[in-house]
Write a protein that holds these residues in place. Sequence first.
Motif, PDB file in Angstrom:
ATOM      1  N   LYS A  99     -11.622   1.719  -4.085  1.00 62.25           N
ATOM      2  CA  LYS A  99     -12.584   0.728  -4.235  1.00 62.25           C
ATOM      3  C   LYS A  99     -13.700   1.050  -5.207  1.00 62.25           C
ATOM      4  CE  LYS A  99     -16.511  -1.036  -1.537  1.00 62.25           C
ATOM      5  NZ  LYS A  99     -17.538  -0.928  -0.186  1.00 62.25           N
ATOM      6  N   GLU A 100     -13.728   2.343  -5.533  1.00 60.75           N
ATOM      7  CA  GLU A 100     -14.798   2.696  -6.608  1.00 60.75           C
ATOM      8  C   GLU A 100     -14.203   2.323  -7.804  1.00 60.75           C
ATOM      9  OE1 GLU A 100     -17.997   4.028  -6.285  1.00 60.75           O
ATOM     10  OE2 GLU A 100     -18.069   3.942  -4.371  1.00 60.75           O
ATOM     11  N   MET A 101     -12.828   2.365  -8.114  1.00 59.71           N
ATOM     12  CA  MET A 101     -12.214   2.238  -9.329  1.00 59.71           C
ATOM     13  C   MET A 101     -11.429   1.081  -9.628  1.00 59.71           C
ATOM     14  SD  MET A 101     -12.478   4.975 -11.476  1.00 59.71           S
ATOM     15  CE  MET A 101     -14.247   4.781 -10.962  1.00 59.71           C
ATOM     16  N   HIS A 102     -11.649   0.170  -8.591  1.00 49.08           N
ATOM     17  CA  HIS A 102     -11.078  -1.270  -8.525  1.00 49.08           C
ATOM     18  C   HIS A 102      -9.767  -1.288  -8.630  1.00 49.08           C
ATOM     19  CE1 HIS A 102     -15.545  -2.354  -8.824  1.00 49.08           C
ATOM     20  NE2 HIS A 102     -15.410  -1.890  -9.843  1.00 49.08           N
ATOM     21  N   LEU A 103      -8.985  -0.326  -7.930  1.00 53.30           N
ATOM     22  CA  LEU A 103      -7.425  -0.179  -7.771  1.00 53.30           C
ATOM     23  C   LEU A 103      -7.190  -0.744  -6.703  1.00 53.30           C
ATOM     24  CD1 LEU A 103      -7.202   3.505  -9.070  1.00 53.30           C
ATOM     25  CD2 LEU A 103      -6.751   1.483 -10.410  1.00 53.30           C
ATOM     26  N   THR A 104      -5.964  -1.393  -6.724  1.00 59.97           N
ATOM     27  CA  THR A 104      -5.309  -2.149  -5.756  1.00 59.97           C
ATOM     28  C   THR A 104      -4.296  -1.404  -5.089  1.00 59.97           C
ATOM     29  OG1 THR A 104      -5.332  -4.269  -7.096  1.00 59.97           O
ATOM     30  CG2 THR A 104      -4.184  -4.312  -5.214  1.00 59.97           C
ATOM     31  N   PRO A 105      -4.484  -1.059  -3.749  1.00 55.57           N
ATOM     32  CA  PRO A 105      -3.333  -0.390  -2.899  1.00 55.57           C
ATOM     33  C   PRO A 105      -1.869  -1.358  -2.959  1.00 55.57           C
ATOM     34  CG  PRO A 105      -5.275  -0.497  -1.630  1.00 55.57           C
ATOM     35  CD  PRO A 105      -5.292  -1.370  -2.820  1.00 55.57           C
ATOM     36  N   LEU A 106      -0.812  -0.758  -3.151  1.00 53.20           N
ATOM     37  CA  LEU A 106       0.304  -1.317  -3.261  1.00 53.20           C
ATOM     38  C   LEU A 106       1.349  -0.956  -2.197  1.00 53.20           C
ATOM     39  CD1 LEU A 106       2.503  -3.035  -5.060  1.00 53.20           C
ATOM     40  CD2 LEU A 106       3.200  -0.986  -6.190  1.00 53.20           C
ATOM     41  N   GLU A 107       1.679  -1.676  -1.345  1.00 53.87           N
ATOM     42  CA  GLU A 107       2.648  -1.433  -0.282  1.00 53.87           C
ATOM     43  C   GLU A 107       3.820  -0.829  -0.589  1.00 53.87           C
ATOM     44  OE1 GLU A 107       4.525  -3.540   3.775  1.00 53.87           O
ATOM     45  OE2 GLU A 107       3.599  -4.937   2.505  1.00 53.87           O
ATOM     46  N   SER A 108       4.046   0.356   0.044  1.00 53.38           N
ATOM     47  CA  SER A 108       5.333   0.763  -0.215  1.00 53.38           C
ATOM     48  C   SER A 108       6.429   0.633   0.534  1.00 53.38           C
ATOM     49  CB  SER A 108       5.032   2.591   0.096  1.00 53.38           C
ATOM     50  OG  SER A 108       3.959   3.119  -0.909  1.00 53.38           O
ATOM     51  N   ARG A 109       7.819   0.997   0.128  1.00 54.84           N
ATOM     52  CA  ARG A 109       8.810   0.320   0.997  1.00 54.84           C
ATOM     53  C   ARG A 109       9.287   1.460   1.824  1.00 54.84           C
ATOM     54  NH1 ARG A 109      14.012  -2.502  -1.409  1.00 54.84           N
ATOM     55  NH2 ARG A 109      14.939  -3.008   0.416  1.00 54.84           N
ATOM     56  N   PHE A 110       9.268   2.843   1.392  1.00 52.49           N
ATOM     57  CA  PHE A 110       9.911   3.898   2.086  1.00 52.49           C
ATOM     58  C   PHE A 110       9.021   4.926   2.613  1.00 52.49           C
ATOM     59  CE2 PHE A 110      12.693   2.180  -1.058  1.00 52.49           C
ATOM     60  CZ  PHE A 110      13.887   1.939  -0.480  1.00 52.49           C
ATOM     61  N   VAL A 111       7.811   4.841   2.225  1.00 54.36           N
ATOM     62  CA  VAL A 111       6.674   5.786   2.828  1.00 54.36           C
ATOM     63  C   VAL A 111       5.424   4.935   3.184  1.00 54.36           C
ATOM     64  CG1 VAL A 111       7.525   7.642   1.506  1.00 54.36           C
ATOM     65  CG2 VAL A 111       5.518   6.218   0.788  1.00 54.36           C
ATOM     66  N   SER A 112       4.504   5.575   4.071  1.00 51.66           N
ATOM     67  CA  SER A 112       3.389   4.889   4.517  1.00 51.66           C
ATOM     68  C   SER A 112       2.364   4.715   3.522  1.00 51.66           C
ATOM     69  CB  SER A 112       2.990   5.261   6.039  1.00 51.66           C
ATOM     70  OG  SER A 112       2.795   6.804   5.918  1.00 51.66           O
ATOM     71  N   ALA A 113       2.263   5.735   2.698  1.00 54.26           N
ATOM     72  CA  ALA A 113       1.080   5.719   1.701  1.00 54.26           C
ATOM     73  C   ALA A 113       1.365   4.967   0.969  1.00 54.26           C
ATOM     74  CB  ALA A 113       1.173   7.213   1.188  1.00 54.26           C
ATOM     75  N   PRO A 114       0.209   4.004   0.290  1.00 53.39           N
ATOM     76  CA  PRO A 114       0.540   3.007  -0.715  1.00 53.39           C
ATOM     77  C   PRO A 114       0.588   3.569  -2.049  1.00 53.39           C
ATOM     78  CG  PRO A 114      -1.945   3.249  -0.049  1.00 53.39           C
ATOM     79  CD  PRO A 114      -1.244   4.165   0.597  1.00 53.39           C
ATOM     80  N   GLY A 115       1.042   2.721  -3.056  1.00 52.33           N
ATOM     81  CA  GLY A 115       1.069   3.262  -4.700  1.00 52.33           C
ATOM     82  C   GLY A 115      -0.177   2.438  -4.962  1.00 52.33           C
ATOM     83  N   ILE A 116      -0.147   2.460  -6.265  1.00 46.37           N
ATOM     84  CA  ILE A 116      -1.701   1.857  -7.081  1.00 46.37           C
ATOM     85  C   ILE A 116      -0.789   1.002  -7.892  1.00 46.37           C
ATOM     86  CG2 ILE A 116      -3.365   2.207  -8.768  1.00 46.37           C
ATOM     87  CD1 ILE A 116      -3.408   5.232  -8.046  1.00 46.37           C
ATOM     88  N   ALA A 117      -1.091  -0.321  -7.632  1.00 44.10           N
ATOM     89  CA  ALA A 117      -0.313  -1.498  -8.262  1.00 44.10           C
ATOM     90  C   ALA A 117      -0.715  -1.478  -9.680  1.00 44.10           C
ATOM     91  CB  ALA A 117      -1.029  -2.868  -7.747  1.00 44.10           C
ATOM     92  N   GLU A 118      -1.783  -1.048 -10.163  1.00 46.88           N
ATOM     93  CA  GLU A 118      -2.029  -1.181 -11.718  1.00 46.88           C
ATOM     94  C   GLU A 118      -1.352  -0.131 -12.321  1.00 46.88           C
ATOM     95  OE1 GLU A 118      -5.381  -2.932  -9.667  1.00 46.88           O
ATOM     96  OE2 GLU A 118      -4.306  -1.177  -9.327  1.00 46.88           O
ATOM     97  N   SER A 119      -0.465   0.974 -11.637  1.00 39.37           N
ATOM     98  CA  SER A 119       0.251   1.922 -12.373  1.00 39.37           C
ATOM     99  C   SER A 119       1.463   1.327 -12.704  1.00 39.37           C
ATOM    100  CB  SER A 119       0.521   3.031 -11.503  1.00 39.37           C
ATOM    101  OG  SER A 119       1.536   3.828 -11.950  1.00 39.37           O
ATOM    102  N   PRO A 120       2.010   1.793 -14.033  1.00 40.66           N
ATOM    103  CA  PRO A 120       3.332   1.171 -14.429  1.00 40.66           C
ATOM    104  C   PRO A 120       4.693   1.626 -13.607  1.00 40.66           C
ATOM    105  CG  PRO A 120       2.554   2.793 -15.964  1.00 40.66           C
ATOM    106  CD  PRO A 120       1.325   2.696 -14.880  1.00 40.66           C
TER     107      PRO A 120
END
Length: 198
Positions: A99-120
């Motif tokens: 929230k603080e860094m305006h990053l978007t959680p990206l749903e992962s396919r194989f793990v429950s933790a999200p990725g960062i959508a803005e990451s390449p």
Amino acid sequence: MENINGKELWKPGNMLYPIPAVMVSCQREGEKPNIITVAWAGNVCSSPAMLSISVRKERYSYDILKETGEFVVNLTNRKLAYATDWCGVRSGKDYDKFKEMHLTPLESRFVSAPGIAESPVNIECKVRNVLELGSHDMFVAEVMGVTVDEKLLDNKGKFDLRAADLISYSHGEYFTLGEKIGKFGYSVVKKKTSKRKK
């Protein structure tokens, strides 16, 4: 300081630089996801694909990683440099870093933790072993899946490193990667010589 043939002898220290500056996302079930900036990260095996991250026990994310056994390594670039640094000096105990860094959680396919959508590039990982080493514990993990921003693929489907504008870390400073100077095996490939027609 001892001098040997024009080189100073230093005490043992971390001199394997530069290294990738990555953001690692993790999450306990029912809690907000968190991001930890990690400098001690690297590949450890190609088959199966495995990597490692090293984390201090006192970091907020340490227990999350230990309990869940899952995380996502998110590569960082020039646009993410500020967020990368901010997430490294603030604790997830006190802030919602997405929230603080305006990053978007990206749903992962194989793990429950999200990725960062803005990451390449997002690398989904499952922990296979934890090694207690000293100041840091090393989480050795298997790569379960990788997502890559399609805008960074060339017409042959190859990842364009220069377009990604990735950053590295060295002695407390961030750097972008330099120019390409060769490719693997270029030192032994013989140049084709054209035969002149007489």
